[in-house]
Design an enzyme around this catalytic site. Structure first.
Site, PDB file in Angstrom:
ATOM      1  N   LYS A 114      -1.524 -11.387  -5.975  1.00 36.35           N
ATOM      2  CA  LYS A 114      -2.088 -11.226  -7.289  1.00 36.35           C
ATOM      3  C   LYS A 114      -1.493 -11.582  -8.637  1.00 36.35           C
ATOM      4  O   LYS A 114      -2.027 -12.143  -9.536  1.00 36.35           O
ATOM      5  CB  LYS A 114      -2.712  -9.632  -7.382  1.00 36.35           C
ATOM      6  CG  LYS A 114      -3.406  -9.365  -6.158  1.00 36.35           C
ATOM      7  CD  LYS A 114      -4.158  -8.053  -6.377  1.00 36.35           C
ATOM      8  CE  LYS A 114      -3.002  -7.135  -6.084  1.00 36.35           C
ATOM      9  NZ  LYS A 114      -2.293  -6.629  -4.961  1.00 36.35           N
ATOM     10  N   ARG A 154      -8.652  -0.284  -8.365  1.00 36.39           N
ATOM     11  CA  ARG A 154      -8.045  -0.354  -6.890  1.00 36.39           C
ATOM     12  C   ARG A 154      -8.902   0.863  -5.940  1.00 36.39           C
ATOM     13  O   ARG A 154      -8.682   1.017  -4.839  1.00 36.39           O
ATOM     14  CB  ARG A 154      -6.697   0.277  -6.856  1.00 36.39           C
ATOM     15  CG  ARG A 154      -5.968  -0.749  -6.649  1.00 36.39           C
ATOM     16  CD  ARG A 154      -4.050  -0.343  -6.864  1.00 36.39           C
ATOM     17  NE  ARG A 154      -3.144  -0.951  -5.868  1.00 36.39           N
ATOM     18  CZ  ARG A 154      -2.252  -1.914  -6.331  1.00 36.39           C
ATOM     19  NH1 ARG A 154      -2.634  -2.323  -7.792  1.00 36.39           N
ATOM     20  NH2 ARG A 154      -1.533  -2.345  -5.665  1.00 36.39           N
ATOM     21  N   ARG A 180      10.258 -10.226  -0.864  1.00 29.89           N
ATOM     22  CA  ARG A 180       9.886 -10.519  -2.423  1.00 29.89           C
ATOM     23  C   ARG A 180      11.245 -10.128  -3.354  1.00 29.89           C
ATOM     24  O   ARG A 180      11.833  -9.053  -2.885  1.00 29.89           O
ATOM     25  CB  ARG A 180       8.986  -9.783  -2.533  1.00 29.89           C
ATOM     26  CG  ARG A 180       8.603  -9.581  -4.327  1.00 29.89           C
ATOM     27  CD  ARG A 180       7.214  -9.381  -4.599  1.00 29.89           C
ATOM     28  NE  ARG A 180       6.636  -7.996  -4.068  1.00 29.89           N
ATOM     29  CZ  ARG A 180       5.385  -7.618  -4.037  1.00 29.89           C
ATOM     30  NH1 ARG A 180       4.557  -8.445  -4.589  1.00 29.89           N
ATOM     31  NH2 ARG A 180       5.018  -6.389  -3.727  1.00 29.89           N
ATOM     32  N   ARG A 223      11.883  -4.740  -5.241  1.00 30.17           N
ATOM     33  CA  ARG A 223      11.487  -3.447  -5.778  1.00 30.17           C
ATOM     34  C   ARG A 223      11.633  -1.992  -4.726  1.00 30.17           C
ATOM     35  O   ARG A 223      11.733  -2.606  -3.504  1.00 30.17           O
ATOM     36  CB  ARG A 223      10.018  -3.516  -5.749  1.00 30.17           C
ATOM     37  CG  ARG A 223       9.483  -3.977  -7.117  1.00 30.17           C
ATOM     38  CD  ARG A 223       8.131  -4.724  -7.382  1.00 30.17           C
ATOM     39  NE  ARG A 223       6.997  -3.767  -6.519  1.00 30.17           N
ATOM     40  CZ  ARG A 223       5.853  -4.006  -6.384  1.00 30.17           C
ATOM     41  NH1 ARG A 223       5.293  -5.299  -6.889  1.00 30.17           N
ATOM     42  NH2 ARG A 223       4.980  -3.177  -5.813  1.00 30.17           N
ATOM     43  N   ARG A 263       1.019   1.435   2.227  1.00 32.37           N
ATOM     44  CA  ARG A 263       0.233   0.282   1.249  1.00 32.37           C
ATOM     45  C   ARG A 263      -0.938  -0.443   1.931  1.00 32.37           C
ATOM     46  O   ARG A 263      -1.967  -0.360   1.105  1.00 32.37           O
ATOM     47  CB  ARG A 263       1.244  -0.323   0.208  1.00 32.37           C
ATOM     48  CG  ARG A 263       2.092   0.430  -0.965  1.00 32.37           C
ATOM     49  CD  ARG A 263       3.401  -0.229  -1.198  1.00 32.37           C
ATOM     50  NE  ARG A 263       2.932  -1.473  -1.862  1.00 32.37           N
ATOM     51  CZ  ARG A 263       4.133  -2.334  -1.915  1.00 32.37           C
ATOM     52  NH1 ARG A 263       5.333  -2.230  -1.448  1.00 32.37           N
ATOM     53  NH2 ARG A 263       3.992  -3.449  -2.713  1.00 32.37           N
TER      54      ARG A 263
HETATM   55  P1  ADP Z   1       1.522  -4.383  -5.174  1.00 31.54           P
HETATM   56  O1  ADP Z   1       0.119  -5.075  -5.212  1.00 31.54           O
HETATM   57  O2  ADP Z   1       2.436  -5.406  -4.484  1.00 31.54           O
HETATM   58  O3  ADP Z   1       1.192  -3.417  -4.292  1.00 31.54           O
HETATM   59  P2  ADP Z   1       1.461  -3.539  -7.717  1.00 31.54           P
HETATM   60  O4  ADP Z   1       2.650  -3.695  -8.903  1.00 31.54           O
HETATM   61  O5  ADP Z   1       0.119  -3.863  -8.063  1.00 31.54           O
HETATM   62  O6  ADP Z   1       2.019  -4.005  -6.418  1.00 31.54           O
HETATM   63  O7  ADP Z   1       1.580  -1.776  -7.689  1.00 31.54           O
HETATM   64  C1  ADP Z   1       2.337  -1.007  -7.207  1.00 31.54           C
HETATM   65  C2  ADP Z   1       1.961   0.330  -7.143  1.00 31.54           C
HETATM   66  O8  ADP Z   1       1.603   0.991  -8.478  1.00 31.54           O
HETATM   67  C3  ADP Z   1       1.066   0.647  -5.912  1.00 31.54           C
HETATM   68  O9  ADP Z   1       1.413   0.817  -4.714  1.00 31.54           O
HETATM   69  C4  ADP Z   1       0.419   1.860  -6.562  1.00 31.54           C
HETATM   70  O10 ADP Z   1       1.172   2.974  -6.175  1.00 31.54           O
HETATM   71  C5  ADP Z   1       0.497   2.040  -8.089  1.00 31.54           C
HETATM   72  N1  ADP Z   1      -0.726   1.311  -8.781  1.00 31.54           N
HETATM   73  C6  ADP Z   1      -0.985   0.106  -9.169  1.00 31.54           C
HETATM   74  N2  ADP Z   1      -2.097  -0.050  -9.704  1.00 31.54           N
HETATM   75  C7  ADP Z   1      -3.078   0.989  -9.368  1.00 31.54           C
HETATM   76  C8  ADP Z   1      -4.329   1.406  -9.377  1.00 31.54           C
HETATM   77  N3  ADP Z   1      -5.154   0.731 -10.061  1.00 31.54           N
HETATM   78  N4  ADP Z   1      -4.460   2.433  -9.211  1.00 31.54           N
HETATM   79  C9  ADP Z   1      -3.404   3.661  -8.420  1.00 31.54           C
HETATM   80  N5  ADP Z   1      -2.124   3.197  -8.411  1.00 31.54           N
HETATM   81  C10 ADP Z   1      -1.962   2.137  -8.714  1.00 31.54           C
END
Ligand code: ADP
Ligand code: ZN
Length: 220
Positions: free
Chosen positions: A13, A88, A127, A162, A173
């Site tokens: 994404k 999400r 990654r 990360r 996740r």
């Molecule tokens: P990835 O898609 O690789 O898991 P992100 O950088 O999008 O990584 O998100 C990392 C973490 O941040 C998620 O696992 C979650 O804990 C938190 N997070 C990100 N966006 C949201 C959201 N819209 N709602 C709740 N938690 C979020």
């Protein structure tokens, strides 16, 4: 124009969103990046978010929605935004619709990226991300290595892994994605704005290809 990036962790994404930002000229906003910045600076928000993120769980809706609501007020996103990692949950999607509706806007396109689960785990544990917050380039030691190991091609900063990119957290996740986020596929499908793209090495269809196709369609 409002574009939403949907898809399990590790489907690309962020990569597609930043390519779209470059090619279409609208701002990418990643809730994950906002949380990571706050964790690094150990703000109040950062301390709370870290508890959830380190376990692979979602940050609660009220906190996340508040952040996006405020971000949507800023000048640099008035002509368009690419939401990367938000919404999400169905609750977040409903709230987003309300916030946009009040501004006379709506979600125009939802780009749903899918990747086989085995590939996702492999991608995530391999990654590496740029430690420079202004750059945030993403590499992968197997499928997309940097030219010099451990160094960002774009800005020369150190590449890091990360904290939440480990096998255990990734499994949580993916599980949470299936339960909490996947229902959004139907939510947006029923609105007729969903576009699903398979991103996988077996089809040789990667983030760059997806971004190019979407840009071609937008410019039509
Ligand atoms: P990835 O898609 O690789 O898991 P992100 O950088 O999008 O990584 O998100 C990392 C973490 O941040 C998620 O696992 C979650 O804990 C938190 N997070 C990100 N966006 C949201 C959201 N819209 N709602 C709740 N938690 C979020
Ligand atoms: Zn960099």
């Amino acid at each position: 124009m409002v574009i939403v990036m949907l898809g399990a962790p590790g489907t690309g994404k962020g990569t597609v969103a930043s390519l779209l930002e470059e090619k279409v000229g609208i701002k990418q906003v990643s809730t994950g990046d906002i949380f990571r910045k706050n964790i690094k600076e150990q703000t109040e928000l950062g301390k709370i978010a870290e508890e959830y993120i380190s376990k692979g769980n979602l940050v609660p809706d009220d906190i996340t929605i508040g952040i996006v609501k405020n971000r949507l007020e800023e000048d640099d996103v008035q002509s368009g935004i690419i939401l990367d990692g938000f919404p999400r949950t169905v609750k977040q999607a409903e709230e987003l619709d309300k916030i946009l509706d009040e501004k006379g806007k709506k979600v125009d396109m939802v780009l749903n990226l899918t990747t086989p689960e085995e590939e996702i785990i492999e991608r995530i544990v391999n990654r590496r991300v740029c430690s420079n917050q202004e750059c945030k380039a993403v590499f992968n030691v197997t499928i997309n290595p940097s030219k010099v190991e451990g160094i960002c091609d774009k800005c020369g900063s150190e590449l890091v892994q990360r904290k939440d990119d480990n096998v255990e957290t990734v499994k949580t996740r993916i599980h949470n994605y299936m339960e909490q986020t996947n229902p959004l596929v139907k939510y947006y499908e029923s609105k007729g704005i969903l576009r699903t793209e398979l991103v996988s090495k077996t089809t040789n269809h990667l983030g760059e290809d997806v971004a190019n196709e979407v840009v071609a369609d937008i410019k039509k």
